[in-house]
Design a protein around this motif. Structure first.
Motif, PDB file in Angstrom:
ATOM      1  N   ARG A 147      -1.597   3.271  -4.530  1.00  0.00           N
ATOM      2  CA  ARG A 147      -0.715   3.168  -3.363  1.00  0.00           C
ATOM      3  C   ARG A 147      -0.145   4.533  -3.020  1.00  0.00           C
ATOM      4  NH1 ARG A 147       2.395   0.042  -8.005  1.00  0.00           N
ATOM      5  NH2 ARG A 147       0.713   0.994  -9.102  1.00  0.00           N
ATOM      6  N   LYS A 148       0.303   4.663  -1.779  1.00  0.00           N
ATOM      7  CA  LYS A 148       0.896   5.921  -1.321  1.00  0.00           C
ATOM      8  C   LYS A 148       2.352   5.968  -1.801  1.00  0.00           C
ATOM      9  CE  LYS A 148       0.973   8.766   2.731  1.00  0.00           C
ATOM     10  NZ  LYS A 148      -0.051   9.059   3.713  1.00  0.00           N
ATOM     11  N   ASN A 149       2.730   7.075  -2.417  1.00  0.00           N
ATOM     12  CA  ASN A 149       4.087   7.283  -2.913  1.00  0.00           C
ATOM     13  C   ASN A 149       4.790   8.289  -2.008  1.00  0.00           C
ATOM     14  OD1 ASN A 149       4.178   6.395  -6.199  1.00  0.00           O
ATOM     15  ND2 ASN A 149       2.154   6.703  -5.313  1.00  0.00           N
ATOM     16  N   ILE A 150       5.854   7.857  -1.350  1.00  0.00           N
ATOM     17  CA  ILE A 150       6.627   8.775  -0.516  1.00  0.00           C
ATOM     18  C   ILE A 150       7.978   8.993  -1.182  1.00  0.00           C
ATOM     19  CG2 ILE A 150       7.715   9.093   1.738  1.00  0.00           C
ATOM     20  CD1 ILE A 150       5.322   7.722   2.917  1.00  0.00           C
ATOM     21  N   VAL A 151       8.279  10.271  -1.440  1.00  0.00           N
ATOM     22  CA  VAL A 151       9.492  10.617  -2.168  1.00  0.00           C
ATOM     23  C   VAL A 151      10.417  11.412  -1.253  1.00  0.00           C
ATOM     24  CG1 VAL A 151      10.428  11.782  -4.207  1.00  0.00           C
ATOM     25  CG2 VAL A 151       8.171  10.676  -4.321  1.00  0.00           C
ATOM     26  N   LEU A 152      11.607  10.866  -1.003  1.00  0.00           N
ATOM     27  CA  LEU A 152      12.592  11.576  -0.207  1.00  0.00           C
ATOM     28  C   LEU A 152      13.334  12.570  -1.073  1.00  0.00           C
ATOM     29  CD1 LEU A 152      12.242   9.130   1.835  1.00  0.00           C
ATOM     30  CD2 LEU A 152      14.572   9.678   2.475  1.00  0.00           C
ATOM     31  N   THR A 153      13.384  13.816  -0.603  1.00  0.00           N
ATOM     32  CA  THR A 153      14.086  14.865  -1.322  1.00  0.00           C
ATOM     33  C   THR A 153      14.649  15.862  -0.310  1.00  0.00           C
ATOM     34  OG1 THR A 153      13.835  16.688  -2.900  1.00  0.00           O
ATOM     35  CG2 THR A 153      11.850  16.068  -1.679  1.00  0.00           C
ATOM     36  N   GLY A 157       0.795  -1.228   0.000  1.00  0.00           N
ATOM     37  CA  GLY A 157       0.000   0.000   0.000  1.00  0.00           C
ATOM     38  C   GLY A 157       0.821   1.268   0.000  1.00  0.00           C
ATOM     39  N   VAL A 158       2.128   1.121   0.147  1.00  0.00           N
ATOM     40  CA  VAL A 158       2.992   2.302   0.212  1.00  0.00           C
ATOM     41  C   VAL A 158       4.393   1.956  -0.279  1.00  0.00           C
ATOM     42  CG1 VAL A 158       3.579   1.901   2.656  1.00  0.00           C
ATOM     43  CG2 VAL A 158       3.814   4.195   1.708  1.00  0.00           C
ATOM     44  N   LEU A 159       4.991   2.905  -1.017  1.00  0.00           N
ATOM     45  CA  LEU A 159       6.377   2.728  -1.414  1.00  0.00           C
ATOM     46  C   LEU A 159       7.154   4.008  -1.158  1.00  0.00           C
ATOM     47  CD1 LEU A 159       7.085   2.939  -5.174  1.00  0.00           C
ATOM     48  CD2 LEU A 159       4.732   3.044  -4.431  1.00  0.00           C
ATOM     49  N   ILE A 160       8.431   3.825  -0.877  1.00  0.00           N
ATOM     50  CA  ILE A 160       9.338   4.949  -0.599  1.00  0.00           C
ATOM     51  C   ILE A 160      10.429   4.927  -1.652  1.00  0.00           C
ATOM     52  CG2 ILE A 160      11.008   5.920   1.039  1.00  0.00           C
ATOM     53  CD1 ILE A 160       9.416   4.523   3.281  1.00  0.00           C
ATOM     54  N   MET A 161      10.703   6.095  -2.231  1.00  0.00           N
ATOM     55  CA  MET A 161      11.764   6.201  -3.231  1.00  0.00           C
ATOM     56  C   MET A 161      12.417   7.573  -3.143  1.00  0.00           C
ATOM     57  SD  MET A 161       9.331   6.558  -6.590  1.00  0.00           S
ATOM     58  CE  MET A 161       7.651   6.549  -5.994  1.00  0.00           C
ATOM     59  N   GLY A 162      13.522   7.701  -3.811  1.00  0.00           N
ATOM     60  CA  GLY A 162      14.192   8.994  -3.882  1.00  0.00           C
ATOM     61  C   GLY A 162      13.635   9.828  -5.019  1.00  0.00           C
ATOM     62  N   SER A 163      13.975  11.096  -5.051  1.00  0.00           N
ATOM     63  CA  SER A 163      13.431  11.994  -6.070  1.00  0.00           C
ATOM     64  C   SER A 163      13.923  11.635  -7.472  1.00  0.00           C
ATOM     65  CB  SER A 163      13.738  13.448  -5.733  1.00  0.00           C
ATOM     66  OG  SER A 163      15.117  13.642  -5.549  1.00  0.00           O
ATOM     67  N   LYS A 164      15.165  11.124  -7.588  1.00  0.00           N
ATOM     68  CA  LYS A 164      15.687  10.716  -8.905  1.00  0.00           C
ATOM     69  C   LYS A 164      14.850   9.561  -9.447  1.00  0.00           C
ATOM     70  CE  LYS A 164      19.654  12.873 -10.023  1.00  0.00           C
ATOM     71  NZ  LYS A 164      19.720  13.745 -11.188  1.00  0.00           N
ATOM     72  N   THR A 165      14.556   8.587  -8.590  1.00  0.00           N
ATOM     73  CA  THR A 165      13.740   7.443  -8.989  1.00  0.00           C
ATOM     74  C   THR A 165      12.347   7.915  -9.376  1.00  0.00           C
ATOM     75  OG1 THR A 165      15.008   5.974  -7.542  1.00  0.00           O
ATOM     76  CG2 THR A 165      12.843   5.182  -8.249  1.00  0.00           C
TER      77      THR A 165
END
Length: 170
Positions: A65-71, A46-54
């Motif tokens: 699903r919830k998209n969490i983007v680290l930046t 239900g959720v994924l975490i990725m970096g801003s480049k990805t």
């Protein structure tokens, strides 16, 4: 009492252990079956975490699903209900997701984000697809400073020429 958040790193790897030729390389080199596995696992969690480049190589939030983007600069991006840009620590992100009722999260790269979570000892499992391709150079799963001992959980064929391998982080 709450069950601790399970973090599964989910990536496609070349046979020589690369996740891409460079940070801007589109992940279009793995088989359809790998993409299907990715959709299945991320929707399950239900959720994924990725970096801003990805995120930028994907180009849009993945639906369902919830998209969490680290930046480093979340203020320059526009968040919405299923798309959150954040500069929070991995620990804080997981704590917030736990409070929202999530029990599992898929860590979807890239190398810097994988390394952040690995350094914080927050990865429980690693699920990789080994694709029938060799780049000869490029980005690894982690930056070179990461060491981990793994226990094999299960393996299987995927698509025409790929394999999937699931490890528990010891």
């Amino acid at each position: 009492y709450s069950v601790p958040m399970k973090v599964t790193l989910l990536m496609a790897l070349t046979l020589d252990g690369r996740i891409g030729k460079d940070a801007d390389h589109l992940a279009d080199w793995s088989e359809k079956a790998d993409k299907k596995l990715f959709v299945e696992k991320t929707k399950e969690a239900g959720v994924l975490i990725m970096g801003s480049k990805t995120f930028d190589t994907i180009g849009r939030p993945l639906p369902g699903r919830k998209n969490i983007v680290l930046t480093r600069t979340p203020e320059t991006r526009v968040s919405s209900e299923n798309l959150i840009f954040t500069s929070d620590t991995p620990e804080k992100i997981l704590k917030n997701l736990e409070q929202e009722g999530f029990g599992e999260v898929i860590l979807a790269g890239g190398m810097q984000i994988n390394t952040l979570f690995a350094e914080a000892k927050l990865i429980d499992e690693i699920l990789v697809t080994i694709a029938p391709i060799i780049f000869g150079q490029g980005l690894g799963l982690f930056e070179s400073t990461i060491e981990m001992n793994l226990e094999l959980i299960e393996t299987g064929p995927l698509g025409e020429n790929s394999l999937w391998v699931r490890y528990k982080v010891a």
